[in-house]
Design a protein around this motif. Structure first.
Motif, PDB file in Angstrom:
ATOM      1  N   MET A 133      61.196  -2.144  47.470  1.00 11.32           N
ATOM      2  CA  MET A 133      60.702  -2.878  48.632  1.00 11.32           C
ATOM      3  C   MET A 133      60.152  -1.947  49.707  1.00 11.32           C
ATOM      4  O   MET A 133      60.680  -0.861  49.934  1.00 11.32           O
ATOM      5  CB  MET A 133      61.848  -3.714  49.245  1.00 11.32           C
ATOM      6  CG  MET A 133      62.471  -4.703  48.299  1.00 11.32           C
ATOM      7  SD  MET A 133      61.365  -6.023  47.770  1.00 11.32           S
ATOM      8  CE  MET A 133      61.281  -7.027  49.232  1.00 11.32           C
ATOM      9  N   LYS A 134      59.086  -2.433  50.356  1.00 10.75           N
ATOM     10  CA  LYS A 134      58.460  -1.655  51.430  1.00 10.75           C
ATOM     11  C   LYS A 134      58.463  -2.519  52.699  1.00 10.75           C
ATOM     12  O   LYS A 134      58.089  -3.687  52.653  1.00 10.75           O
ATOM     13  CB  LYS A 134      57.020  -1.358  51.008  1.00 10.75           C
ATOM     14  CG  LYS A 134      56.274  -0.389  51.879  1.00 10.75           C
ATOM     15  CD  LYS A 134      54.924  -0.106  51.207  1.00 10.75           C
ATOM     16  CE  LYS A 134      54.022   0.810  51.966  1.00 10.75           C
ATOM     17  NZ  LYS A 134      53.830   0.610  53.337  1.00 10.75           N
ATOM     18  N   ARG A 135      58.895  -1.945  53.810  1.00 12.48           N
ATOM     19  CA  ARG A 135      58.950  -2.686  55.071  1.00 12.48           C
ATOM     20  C   ARG A 135      57.542  -3.047  55.542  1.00 12.48           C
ATOM     21  O   ARG A 135      56.621  -2.225  55.462  1.00 12.48           O
ATOM     22  CB  ARG A 135      59.660  -1.814  56.123  1.00 12.48           C
ATOM     23  CG  ARG A 135      59.679  -2.376  57.523  1.00 12.48           C
ATOM     24  CD  ARG A 135      60.908  -3.189  57.805  1.00 12.48           C
ATOM     25  NE  ARG A 135      60.754  -3.927  59.054  1.00 12.48           N
ATOM     26  CZ  ARG A 135      61.395  -3.659  60.175  1.00 12.48           C
ATOM     27  NH1 ARG A 135      62.249  -2.662  60.215  1.00 12.48           N
ATOM     28  NH2 ARG A 135      61.218  -4.392  61.248  1.00 12.48           N
ATOM     29  N   LEU A 136      57.371  -4.257  56.012  1.00 13.01           N
ATOM     30  CA  LEU A 136      56.081  -4.670  56.562  1.00 13.01           C
ATOM     31  C   LEU A 136      56.093  -4.467  58.074  1.00 13.01           C
ATOM     32  O   LEU A 136      57.069  -4.846  58.743  1.00 13.01           O
ATOM     33  CB  LEU A 136      55.832  -6.158  56.264  1.00 13.01           C
ATOM     34  CG  LEU A 136      55.435  -6.493  54.830  1.00 13.01           C
ATOM     35  CD1 LEU A 136      55.532  -8.003  54.601  1.00 13.01           C
ATOM     36  CD2 LEU A 136      54.018  -6.023  54.543  1.00 13.01           C
ATOM     37  N   ASN A 137      55.034  -3.873  58.575  1.00 15.20           N
ATOM     38  CA  ASN A 137      54.940  -3.640  60.013  1.00 15.20           C
ATOM     39  C   ASN A 137      54.225  -4.810  60.665  1.00 15.20           C
ATOM     40  O   ASN A 137      53.014  -4.942  60.567  1.00 15.20           O
ATOM     41  CB  ASN A 137      54.115  -2.376  60.277  1.00 15.20           C
ATOM     42  CG  ASN A 137      55.032  -1.189  60.435  1.00 15.20           C
ATOM     43  OD1 ASN A 137      56.158  -1.334  60.934  1.00 15.20           O
ATOM     44  ND2 ASN A 137      54.573  -0.038  59.993  1.00 15.20           N
ATOM     45  N   TYR A 138      54.980  -5.661  61.302  1.00 15.49           N
ATOM     46  CA  TYR A 138      54.386  -6.812  61.978  1.00 15.49           C
ATOM     47  C   TYR A 138      55.313  -7.110  63.149  1.00 15.49           C
ATOM     48  O   TYR A 138      56.527  -7.284  62.952  1.00 15.49           O
ATOM     49  CB  TYR A 138      54.290  -8.004  61.012  1.00 15.49           C
ATOM     50  CG  TYR A 138      53.341  -9.088  61.450  1.00 15.49           C
ATOM     51  CD1 TYR A 138      52.013  -9.084  61.053  1.00 15.49           C
ATOM     52  CD2 TYR A 138      53.784 -10.122  62.277  1.00 15.49           C
ATOM     53  CE1 TYR A 138      51.139 -10.085  61.452  1.00 15.49           C
ATOM     54  CE2 TYR A 138      52.917 -11.127  62.688  1.00 15.49           C
ATOM     55  CZ  TYR A 138      51.600 -11.101  62.268  1.00 15.49           C
ATOM     56  OH  TYR A 138      50.733 -12.093  62.664  1.00 15.49           O
ATOM     57  N   ALA A 139      54.734  -7.164  64.339  1.00 13.25           N
ATOM     58  CA  ALA A 139      55.553  -7.211  65.560  1.00 13.25           C
ATOM     59  C   ALA A 139      56.614  -8.310  65.542  1.00 13.25           C
ATOM     60  O   ALA A 139      56.352  -9.450  65.137  1.00 13.25           O
ATOM     61  CB  ALA A 139      54.637  -7.405  66.764  1.00 13.25           C
ATOM     62  N   ASN A 140      57.807  -7.929  65.968  1.00 13.46           N
ATOM     63  CA  ASN A 140      58.923  -8.858  66.143  1.00 13.46           C
ATOM     64  C   ASN A 140      59.280  -9.632  64.878  1.00 13.46           C
ATOM     65  O   ASN A 140      59.577 -10.833  64.930  1.00 13.46           O
ATOM     66  CB  ASN A 140      58.626  -9.827  67.303  1.00 13.46           C
ATOM     67  CG  ASN A 140      59.891 -10.553  67.734  1.00 13.46           C
ATOM     68  OD1 ASN A 140      60.998 -10.046  67.535  1.00 13.46           O
ATOM     69  ND2 ASN A 140      59.740 -11.743  68.285  1.00 13.46           N
ATOM     70  N   THR A 141      59.216  -8.947  63.737  1.00 13.93           N
ATOM     71  CA  THR A 141      59.636  -9.564  62.473  1.00 13.93           C
ATOM     72  C   THR A 141      60.461  -8.558  61.673  1.00 13.93           C
ATOM     73  O   THR A 141      60.442  -7.356  61.962  1.00 13.93           O
ATOM     74  CB  THR A 141      58.420  -9.952  61.594  1.00 13.93           C
ATOM     75  OG1 THR A 141      57.686  -8.768  61.289  1.00 13.93           O
ATOM     76  CG2 THR A 141      57.529 -10.976  62.258  1.00 13.93           C
ATOM     77  N   LEU A 142      61.150  -9.068  60.692  1.00 10.41           N
ATOM     78  CA  LEU A 142      61.847  -8.195  59.732  1.00 10.41           C
ATOM     79  C   LEU A 142      61.455  -8.702  58.343  1.00 10.41           C
ATOM     80  O   LEU A 142      61.930  -9.749  57.894  1.00 10.41           O
ATOM     81  CB  LEU A 142      63.369  -8.275  59.931  1.00 10.41           C
ATOM     82  CG  LEU A 142      64.204  -7.431  58.957  1.00 10.41           C
ATOM     83  CD1 LEU A 142      63.873  -5.936  59.079  1.00 10.41           C
ATOM     84  CD2 LEU A 142      65.695  -7.652  59.196  1.00 10.41           C
ATOM     85  N   ALA A 143      60.563  -7.975  57.708  1.00 11.74           N
ATOM     86  CA  ALA A 143      60.044  -8.445  56.409  1.00 11.74           C
ATOM     87  C   ALA A 143      59.704  -7.262  55.518  1.00 11.74           C
ATOM     88  O   ALA A 143      59.432  -6.152  55.989  1.00 11.74           O
ATOM     89  CB  ALA A 143      58.810  -9.311  56.640  1.00 11.74           C
ATOM     90  N   PHE A 144      59.735  -7.522  54.222  1.00 13.09           N
ATOM     91  CA  PHE A 144      59.519  -6.478  53.217  1.00 13.09           C
ATOM     92  C   PHE A 144      58.626  -7.029  52.120  1.00 13.09           C
ATOM     93  O   PHE A 144      58.671  -8.226  51.806  1.00 13.09           O
ATOM     94  CB  PHE A 144      60.869  -6.070  52.597  1.00 13.09           C
ATOM     95  CG  PHE A 144      61.881  -5.607  53.615  1.00 13.09           C
ATOM     96  CD1 PHE A 144      62.043  -4.253  53.890  1.00 13.09           C
ATOM     97  CD2 PHE A 144      62.659  -6.532  54.325  1.00 13.09           C
ATOM     98  CE1 PHE A 144      62.972  -3.824  54.838  1.00 13.09           C
ATOM     99  CE2 PHE A 144      63.585  -6.121  55.281  1.00 13.09           C
ATOM    100  CZ  PHE A 144      63.746  -4.759  55.534  1.00 13.09           C
ATOM    101  N   ARG A 145      57.846  -6.106  51.529  1.00 10.80           N
ATOM    102  CA  ARG A 145      57.012  -6.514  50.399  1.00 10.80           C
ATOM    103  C   ARG A 145      57.504  -5.851  49.122  1.00 10.80           C
ATOM    104  O   ARG A 145      57.840  -4.665  49.122  1.00 10.80           O
ATOM    105  CB  ARG A 145      55.545  -6.111  50.627  1.00 10.80           C
ATOM    106  CG  ARG A 145      54.606  -6.759  49.586  1.00 10.80           C
ATOM    107  CD  ARG A 145      53.210  -6.166  49.657  1.00 10.80           C
ATOM    108  NE  ARG A 145      52.516  -6.331  50.917  1.00 10.80           N
ATOM    109  CZ  ARG A 145      51.870  -7.440  51.302  1.00 10.80           C
ATOM    110  NH1 ARG A 145      51.851  -8.494  50.514  1.00 10.80           N
ATOM    111  NH2 ARG A 145      51.276  -7.497  52.460  1.00 10.80           N
ATOM    112  N   HIS A 146      57.555  -6.635  48.049  1.00 11.65           N
ATOM    113  CA  HIS A 146      57.929  -6.066  46.743  1.00 11.65           C
ATOM    114  C   HIS A 146      56.778  -5.213  46.244  1.00 11.65           C
ATOM    115  O   HIS A 146      55.634  -5.651  46.259  1.00 11.65           O
ATOM    116  CB  HIS A 146      58.212  -7.204  45.759  1.00 11.65           C
ATOM    117  CG  HIS A 146      59.023  -6.778  44.583  1.00 11.65           C
ATOM    118  ND1 HIS A 146      58.516  -5.957  43.591  1.00 11.65           N
ATOM    119  CD2 HIS A 146      60.309  -7.045  44.233  1.00 11.65           C
ATOM    120  CE1 HIS A 146      59.456  -5.756  42.686  1.00 11.65           C
ATOM    121  NE2 HIS A 146      60.560  -6.390  43.062  1.00 11.65           N
ATOM    122  N   LYS A 147      57.084  -3.966  45.852  1.00  8.48           N
ATOM    123  CA  LYS A 147      56.009  -3.042  45.458  1.00  8.48           C
ATOM    124  C   LYS A 147      55.356  -3.482  44.173  1.00  8.48           C
ATOM    125  O   LYS A 147      55.960  -4.125  43.338  1.00  8.48           O
ATOM    126  CB  LYS A 147      56.593  -1.635  45.274  1.00  8.48           C
ATOM    127  CG  LYS A 147      57.041  -1.025  46.590  1.00  8.48           C
ATOM    128  CD  LYS A 147      57.713   0.315  46.330  1.00  8.48           C
ATOM    129  CE  LYS A 147      58.349   0.873  47.586  1.00  8.48           C
ATOM    130  NZ  LYS A 147      59.289   1.933  47.307  1.00  8.48           N
TER     131      LYS A 147
END
Ligand SMILES: C[S@@+](CC[C@H](N)C(=O)[O-])C[C@H]1O[C@@H](n2cnc3c(N)ncnc32)[C@H](O)[C@@H]1O
Length: 308
Positions: free
Chosen positions: A294-308
């Protein structure tokens, strides 16, 4: 920084704390015997065994209040009698399913965390017709701890709206799961009051809801049939038949678990994600978590990850 201790002090605690009850109701609850430490531990152990949540001692009044409300409805006057009833075969199982609704917090609302919905729109969905080429025509979403349906319907509206904008034909399937069968039943029926839909724009209200003669709103059938409500206990995910998902949303649920349990749950979500799929959690609900896939997604005021 958020503590990893189990907390039932969510801003959203819906059920009354005994200290906040009107005095008439408070004195009615006083008719119940004091819950001793042994009794408390027994109930806490049961709750932990069946939901994975460990209630801290300072939330004793939460337990006593909500247990008492349910016991009163059934005519039980003794905690032990009720505890034994919950262990009495089929009837006990049926009653546990009802009690769990009283011992969990269901506060939710439409478009509750707009940044997370914007992240789904901007980081997962196509942004223009040219980006739709070669895109899959199916999107599978899992809303974990969906409560009474506002979260999965919000995600479904967000996705449908964006896909209309880019003009892409697609199939959307949302699994909405919760431990509370009562909450699921509300979501499945899809009736909401005017106050509950107040955050929804008039355009979305007319597109995704039907106004009823009594002033309530019901989620339009076309949207409702895309959302399938299921009973899934997140600590028993292995028992469920949930398959591969493109988007998993789990917000305001992990806060009820200690750090180890949160990590365990989220690691299992990874196994349910398709490559490129995204996991959207509540901000601050998991600290210092990483996973090789998993890779962290940079998007303001969120906590999200993308499966590689
Ligand atoms: C505070 S609500 C959050 C609702 C929604 N996700 C939101 O953010 O608005 C937490 C939900 O998690 C559910 N829940 C608690 N323990 C659970 C478990 N072990 N498995 C599945 N759902 C659970 C509760 O029944 C409740 O509906």
């Amino acid at each position: 920084m958020m503590s990893t201790a189990v907390s039932f002090l969510d801003e959203d605690v819906m059920k009354p704390d005994v200290n906040e009850l009107p005095s008439r109701r408070k004195s009615a609850l006083k008719l119940f015997p004091e819950m001793g430490k042994y009794q408390f531990e027994q109930w806490v152990d049961l709750l932990e065994k069946r939901t994975g949540m460990r209630l801290p001692y300072n939330r004793r009044s939460f337990l006593v209040t909500n247990l008492s409300i349910r016991m009163r409805q059934l005519g039980f006057g003794d905690y032990q009698d009720y505890y034994d009833h919950l262990h009495s075969g089929r009837d006990g199982h049926v009653e546990w399913d009802k009690l769990v609704h009283y011992l969990t917090v269901h506060e939710t609302r439409f478009l509750r965390h707009e940044e997370s919905l914007a992240l789904i729109r901007d980081c997962y969905l196509p942004q223009s017709p040219s980006e739709t080429r070669g895109r899959p025509t199916t999107i599978h979403v899992w809303s974990v701890g969906c409560s009474t349906g506002e979260e999965p319907y919000s995600v479904a509206m967000t996705i449908d709206d964006q896909m209309r904008k880019v003009g892409h034909e697609f199939y959307l399937g949302v699994i909405a799961s919760d431990i509370s069968r009562s909450a699921i039943a509300v979501g499945r029926a899809g009736f909401y009051s005017k106050n509950q839909v107040k955050a929804i724009t008039p355009e979305w209200l007319s597109r995704y809801f039907v106004t009823l003669p009594d002033g309530r709103y019901q989620v339009a059938q076309e949207l409702r049939q895309r959302v399938c409500f299921n009973h899934v206990n997140v600590v028993d995910m292995e028992e469920s038949t949930i398959g591969a998902m493109d988007i998993i949303v789990c917000q305001n649920l992990l806060i009820y678990y200690d750090k180890e349990r949160r990590i365990d749950i989220v690691n299992k979500f990874v196994d349910h994600l398709t490559p490129g799929g995204i996991l959207v959690l509540g901000v601050g609900e998991l600290i210092n978590w990483s996973h090789p896939d998993m890779k962290r997604l940079n998007y303001a005021n969120t906590l999200a990850f993308r499966h590689k």
